[in-house]
Design a protein around this motif. Structure first.
Motif, mmCIF file in Angstrom:
data_model
loop_
_atom_site.group_PDB
_atom_site.id
_atom_site.type_symbol
_atom_site.label_atom_id
_atom_site.label_comp_id
_atom_site.label_asym_id
_atom_site.label_seq_id
_atom_site.Cartn_x
_atom_site.Cartn_y
_atom_site.Cartn_z
ATOM 1 N N ARG A 96 -44.690 -21.955 1.159
ATOM 2 C CA ARG A 96 -44.958 -20.848 2.290
ATOM 3 C C ARG A 96 -45.429 -19.647 1.703
ATOM 4 O O ARG A 96 -44.750 -18.630 1.024
ATOM 5 C CB ARG A 96 -43.686 -20.678 2.945
ATOM 6 N N VAL A 97 -46.650 -19.208 1.896
ATOM 7 C CA VAL A 97 -47.272 -18.019 1.230
ATOM 8 C C VAL A 97 -47.193 -17.008 2.356
ATOM 9 O O VAL A 97 -47.752 -17.083 3.289
ATOM 10 C CB VAL A 97 -48.680 -18.600 0.988
ATOM 11 N N ILE A 98 -46.679 -15.786 1.854
ATOM 12 C CA ILE A 98 -46.419 -14.533 2.532
ATOM 13 C C ILE A 98 -47.363 -13.562 1.867
ATOM 14 O O ILE A 98 -47.021 -13.044 0.703
ATOM 15 C CB ILE A 98 -44.994 -14.314 2.274
ATOM 16 N N MET A 99 -48.090 -13.203 2.632
ATOM 17 C CA MET A 99 -49.003 -12.022 2.150
ATOM 18 C C MET A 99 -49.012 -10.540 3.026
ATOM 19 O O MET A 99 -49.831 -10.552 4.006
ATOM 20 C CB MET A 99 -50.427 -12.462 1.967
ATOM 21 N N PRO A 100 -48.568 -9.650 2.567
ATOM 22 C CA PRO A 100 -48.194 -8.391 3.142
ATOM 23 C C PRO A 100 -49.432 -7.580 2.711
ATOM 24 O O PRO A 100 -50.082 -7.616 1.688
ATOM 25 C CB PRO A 100 -47.132 -7.867 2.625
ATOM 26 N N ASP A 101 -49.799 -6.587 3.545
ATOM 27 C CA ASP A 101 -50.884 -5.594 3.442
ATOM 28 C C ASP A 101 -50.104 -4.512 2.860
ATOM 29 O O ASP A 101 -49.132 -3.990 3.910
ATOM 30 C CB ASP A 101 -51.813 -5.266 4.432
ATOM 31 N N PHE A 102 -50.196 -3.718 1.758
ATOM 32 C CA PHE A 102 -49.327 -2.347 1.359
ATOM 33 C C PHE A 102 -49.764 -1.376 2.458
ATOM 34 O O PHE A 102 -50.767 -1.306 2.902
ATOM 35 C CB PHE A 102 -49.795 -2.001 0.039
ATOM 36 N N ARG A 103 -48.863 -0.557 2.603
ATOM 37 C CA ARG A 103 -49.082 0.677 3.360
ATOM 38 C C ARG A 103 -50.630 1.426 2.748
ATOM 39 O O ARG A 103 -50.738 1.402 1.637
ATOM 40 C CB ARG A 103 -48.117 1.576 3.320
ATOM 41 N N ALA A 104 -51.142 1.963 3.732
ATOM 42 C CA ALA A 104 -52.501 2.547 3.488
ATOM 43 C C ALA A 104 -53.434 1.456 2.975
ATOM 44 O O ALA A 104 -54.638 1.864 2.406
ATOM 45 C CB ALA A 104 -52.274 3.431 2.373
ATOM 46 N N HIS A 105 -53.339 0.285 3.274
ATOM 47 C CA HIS A 105 -54.392 -0.779 2.931
ATOM 48 C C HIS A 105 -54.487 -1.815 4.072
ATOM 49 O O HIS A 105 -53.240 -1.933 4.921
ATOM 50 C CB HIS A 105 -53.993 -1.689 1.805
ATOM 51 N N HIS B 256 -54.420 -3.751 7.401
ATOM 52 C CA HIS B 256 -54.108 -3.818 8.901
ATOM 53 C C HIS B 256 -52.505 -3.136 8.716
ATOM 54 O O HIS B 256 -52.012 -2.978 9.934
ATOM 55 C CB HIS B 256 -53.951 -5.086 9.352
ATOM 56 N N SER B 257 -52.016 -2.600 7.698
ATOM 57 C CA SER B 257 -50.680 -1.977 7.776
ATOM 58 C C SER B 257 -50.928 -0.609 8.075
ATOM 59 O O SER B 257 -52.328 -0.092 7.825
ATOM 60 C CB SER B 257 -49.952 -2.058 6.322
ATOM 61 N N ALA B 258 -49.824 0.099 8.209
ATOM 62 C CA ALA B 258 -49.650 1.602 8.597
ATOM 63 C C ALA B 258 -50.473 2.575 7.503
ATOM 64 O O ALA B 258 -50.215 1.964 6.288
ATOM 65 C CB ALA B 258 -48.535 2.224 9.167
ATOM 66 N N SER B 259 -51.052 3.849 7.845
ATOM 67 C CA SER B 259 -51.869 4.325 6.640
ATOM 68 C C SER B 259 -51.308 5.911 7.237
ATOM 69 O O SER B 259 -52.027 6.847 7.448
ATOM 70 C CB SER B 259 -53.122 4.472 6.711
ATOM 71 N N PRO B 260 -49.998 6.280 6.852
ATOM 72 C CA PRO B 260 -49.573 7.489 7.537
ATOM 73 C C PRO B 260 -50.046 8.715 6.486
ATOM 74 O O PRO B 260 -50.437 8.448 5.355
ATOM 75 C CB PRO B 260 -48.021 7.551 7.266
ATOM 76 N N HIS B 261 -50.267 10.137 7.094
ATOM 77 C CA HIS B 261 -50.638 11.050 6.386
ATOM 78 C C HIS B 261 -49.776 12.169 5.768
ATOM 79 O O HIS B 261 -49.977 13.296 5.439
ATOM 80 C CB HIS B 261 -51.928 11.790 7.066
ATOM 81 N N ASP B 262 -48.241 11.570 6.093
ATOM 82 C CA ASP B 262 -47.504 12.659 5.778
ATOM 83 C C ASP B 262 -47.036 12.363 4.350
ATOM 84 O O ASP B 262 -46.689 10.941 3.940
ATOM 85 C CB ASP B 262 -46.184 12.315 6.722
ATOM 86 N N ALA B 263 -46.893 13.227 3.562
ATOM 87 C CA ALA B 263 -46.435 13.083 2.274
ATOM 88 C C ALA B 263 -45.059 12.647 2.208
ATOM 89 O O ALA B 263 -44.707 11.620 1.048
ATOM 90 C CB ALA B 263 -46.313 14.472 1.628
ATOM 91 N N ALA B 264 -44.307 12.753 3.089
ATOM 92 C CA ALA B 264 -42.913 12.145 3.000
ATOM 93 C C ALA B 264 -42.923 10.685 2.878
ATOM 94 O O ALA B 264 -41.821 9.946 2.845
ATOM 95 C CB ALA B 264 -42.018 12.749 4.025
#
Length: 250
Positions: free
Chosen positions: A54-63, A65-73
């Motif tokens: 069962r192959v599970i492939m996340p997209d990292f944040r900022a990559h 289809h994942s979220a790309s927040p602009h908040d340094a926090a």
């Protein structure tokens, strides 16, 4: 092909694609890339799934289809490892394997340093110096993010900038992400008892020496395939080597 979404350490949306059935394995992609680019496009994920995973492939944040927040926090040190820890908890995984390419491999090692204990590990597109001096590699990419144009043709910076543009990377988000990289002491690497495959292109020196990394890991095998850092991951041998080393799960 299932495409559920999950939350990172702070609830930021993390896109995940799954294929196959069987023993879980998480595949982590590289910088400026995605699960699609590193694992699905050239067939590696399908080959791994075909031997019972069962192959599970996340997209990292900022990559991807994942979220790309602009908040340094949203970008504390080790944020990518923290996101994968959150994903593992949400998936309820307790017995699984994990593989990473380039930045994904660095993240995988950070997960081990933070206490993750998977069954087997595949560290690909990574050498010793890229782990014990990972912040130096981040500095290279920070230059490219700040100055995406004007590099000499054929230079490493020009290749990195072209790849960044090709994948429509959010430079603000990735710029924040590059400040989160944490180096791993060599003593920690020498204490990793998990079975590891170190897999790298024979001409890939972008993150240092893969053979040197394999020598430092106490329970590691080394496989080198044709290609450099950009091309090795596109070769049929890439997925074949991983599937062969993993074997059919019990």
């Amino acid at each position: 092909m299932a495409q559920p979404r999950f939350g990172g350490f702070d609830g930021a949306e993390i896109a995940v694609v799954e294929i196959g059935e069987g023993r879980p394995i998480i595949l982590l992609h590289g910088l400026f890339s995605s699960g699609e680019m590193n694992w699905r496009r050239y067939g590696a994920a399908a080959e791994i799934a075909s031997v019972g995973y069962r192959v599970i492939m996340p997209d990292f944040r900022a990559h991807g289809h994942s979220a790309s927040p602009h908040d340094a926090a949203a970008y504390p040190p080790d944020v990518l490892a923290m996101d994968i820890e959150a994903l593992i908890a949400q998936l309820g995984l307790t017995d699984f394997d994990i593989a990473g390419y380039s930045m994904g491999a660095r993240t995988l090692v950070r997960l081990l340093a933070r206490g993750l204990r998977p069954g087997k590990v595949i560290i690909s597109g990574m050498g010793l110096e890229g782990l014990i001096g990972g912040t130096q590699r981040a500095d290279f990419f920070k230059q490219v993010v700040r100055q995406p144009d004007g590099w000499p043709g054929g230079s490493p910076e020009a290749f990195a900038a072209a790849f960044m543009k090709q994948n429509k990377v959010d430079t603000t988000a990735v710029g924040l992400l590059l400040d989160t990289f944490v180096s791993t002491p060599i003593e920690m690497l020498r204490g990793i008892e998990t079975r590891c495959l170190v897999l790298c292109g024979v001409d890939d020196k972008d993150n240092g020496s893969a053979p040197a990394l394999a020598m430092e890991l106490p329970n590691a095998a080394l496989v080198e395939i044709a290609g450099n850092h950009m091309s090795a991951v596109t070769k049929p041998d890439f997925g074949t080597a991983i599937a062969a080393w993993l074997g059919h799960p019990l």
